[in-house]
Design a protein around this motif. Structure first.
Motif, short mmCIF file in Angstrom:
data_model
loop_
_atom_site.label_atom_id
_atom_site.label_comp_id
_atom_site.label_asym_id
_atom_site.label_seq_id
_atom_site.Cartn_x
_atom_site.Cartn_y
_atom_site.Cartn_z
N HIS A 20 -0.38 4.50 -11.64
CA HIS A 20 0.31 5.63 -11.48
C HIS A 20 1.21 5.56 -13.05
O HIS A 20 1.80 4.38 -13.28
N ASP A 42 -5.65 -0.85 2.60
CA ASP A 42 -7.07 -0.52 2.41
C ASP A 42 -8.15 -1.58 1.98
O ASP A 42 -9.17 -1.16 1.31
N GLY A 81 1.10 -1.21 -0.05
CA GLY A 81 0.00 -0.13 0.05
C GLY A 81 0.87 1.29 -0.08
O GLY A 81 0.86 2.02 0.69
N GLU A 127 1.56 -0.94 -4.97
CA GLU A 127 0.46 -0.28 -4.98
C GLU A 127 -0.66 -0.41 -6.00
O GLU A 127 -0.15 -0.49 -7.42
N ASN A 165 3.23 -1.89 -9.39
CA ASN A 165 2.00 -0.87 -9.59
C ASN A 165 0.80 -2.01 -9.72
O ASN A 165 0.12 -1.95 -11.05
N LYS A 217 3.66 11.15 -1.23
CA LYS A 217 2.67 11.61 -0.89
C LYS A 217 1.35 10.47 -1.27
O LYS A 217 1.73 9.40 -1.91
N GLY A 218 0.47 10.61 -0.48
CA GLY A 218 -0.69 9.40 -0.20
C GLY A 218 -1.75 10.05 0.11
O GLY A 218 -1.86 11.19 0.96
N VAL A 219 -3.02 9.28 -0.03
CA VAL A 219 -4.13 9.65 0.74
C VAL A 219 -3.66 9.76 2.47
O VAL A 219 -4.26 10.84 3.01
N THR A 251 -3.38 1.49 -7.00
CA THR A 251 -3.90 2.68 -8.00
C THR A 251 -2.82 2.67 -8.82
O THR A 251 -1.86 2.88 -8.79
N SER A 301 1.32 3.80 -2.05
CA SER A 301 0.89 5.22 -2.71
C SER A 301 2.45 5.48 -3.47
O SER A 301 2.91 4.81 -4.10
N LEU A 302 2.24 6.85 -3.35
CA LEU A 302 3.84 7.30 -3.89
C LEU A 302 4.68 7.84 -2.98
O LEU A 302 4.31 7.85 -1.83
#
Length: 192
Positions: A65, A120, A27, A61, A86, A33-35, A63, A29-30
């Motif tokens: 990108h 998540d 999990g 990840e 990814n 940054k991420g949620v 999501t 993200s980047l």
């Protein structure tokens, strides 16, 4: 949370040439940054400050990108050490993108292995924890674990967790999971 210091990871005063520090970020993200914030960067910075620079980073990840989004803000030293997948984590035992399959392939008991689970998806996260709890050889490879366990009626429900939580587990179950992980010798932390 009390992240490990170098002297705790390698009590003999330093790591040997045959041991590595490996970070599994499920999990990711980047990088910056991420949620929920920049978790990969946080772990890289916090552990480096404690004398544990990661030799390898494995990140998953789901999501989608672009390469520019993934690698743009990443320092070169991290780019040279990361395998960024990814794609979603697959909790199926032995699956190509099951992080435990990769962990078994790359880690040895003398390595310091840190795992963060925050994808998540309660179903996948709980399956990964169950596999870790059931397999002592696998558990012996993990030194430290951060797990964002989504449970029913948590105080975090007001912050969107009610939409992420597809589980029957409660906070009591979460305490049990963390206790069992610690009994296996894994320094386990709740991650939010």
């Amino acid at each position: 949370m009390l992240p490990t210091w170098r002297t705790e990871a390698w009590p003999d005063g330093g790591k040997s040439s045959s041991s590595s520090a490996i970070f599994f970020d499920l999990g990711a993200s980047l990088y910056n940054k991420g949620v929920g914030g920049a978790s990969t960067k946080w772990f890289v910075d916090e552990y480096r400050a404690r004398g544990i620079p990661f030799d390898r980073i494995y990140a998953w990840e789901a999501t989608p990108h672009t390469d520019a989004e993934i690698y743009g803000a990443m320092p070169e030293a991290v780019v040279d050490r990361i395998a960024y997948y990814n794609v979603p984590v697959d909790a199926t035992v032995g699956a190509k993108h099951n992080p435990w399959r990769t962990l078994r392939a790359v880690a040895t008991p003398s390595d310091f292995v840190l795992v963060k689970i925050d994808i998540d998806n309660s179903t996948v996260e709980e399956a990964l924890i169950a596999e870790l709890l059931e397999d002592r050889a696998l558990a012996s490879l993990v030194d430290e674990l951060y797990f964002e366990h989504h449970v029913l009626r948590t105080p975090m429900w007001g912050y969107g967790w009610r939409f992420l939580t597809k589980t029957k587990h409660t906070l009591v179950d979460s305490y049990d999971f963390f206790g069992m992980l610690r009994e296996l010798g894994i320094r386990a932390h709740s991650w939010v």
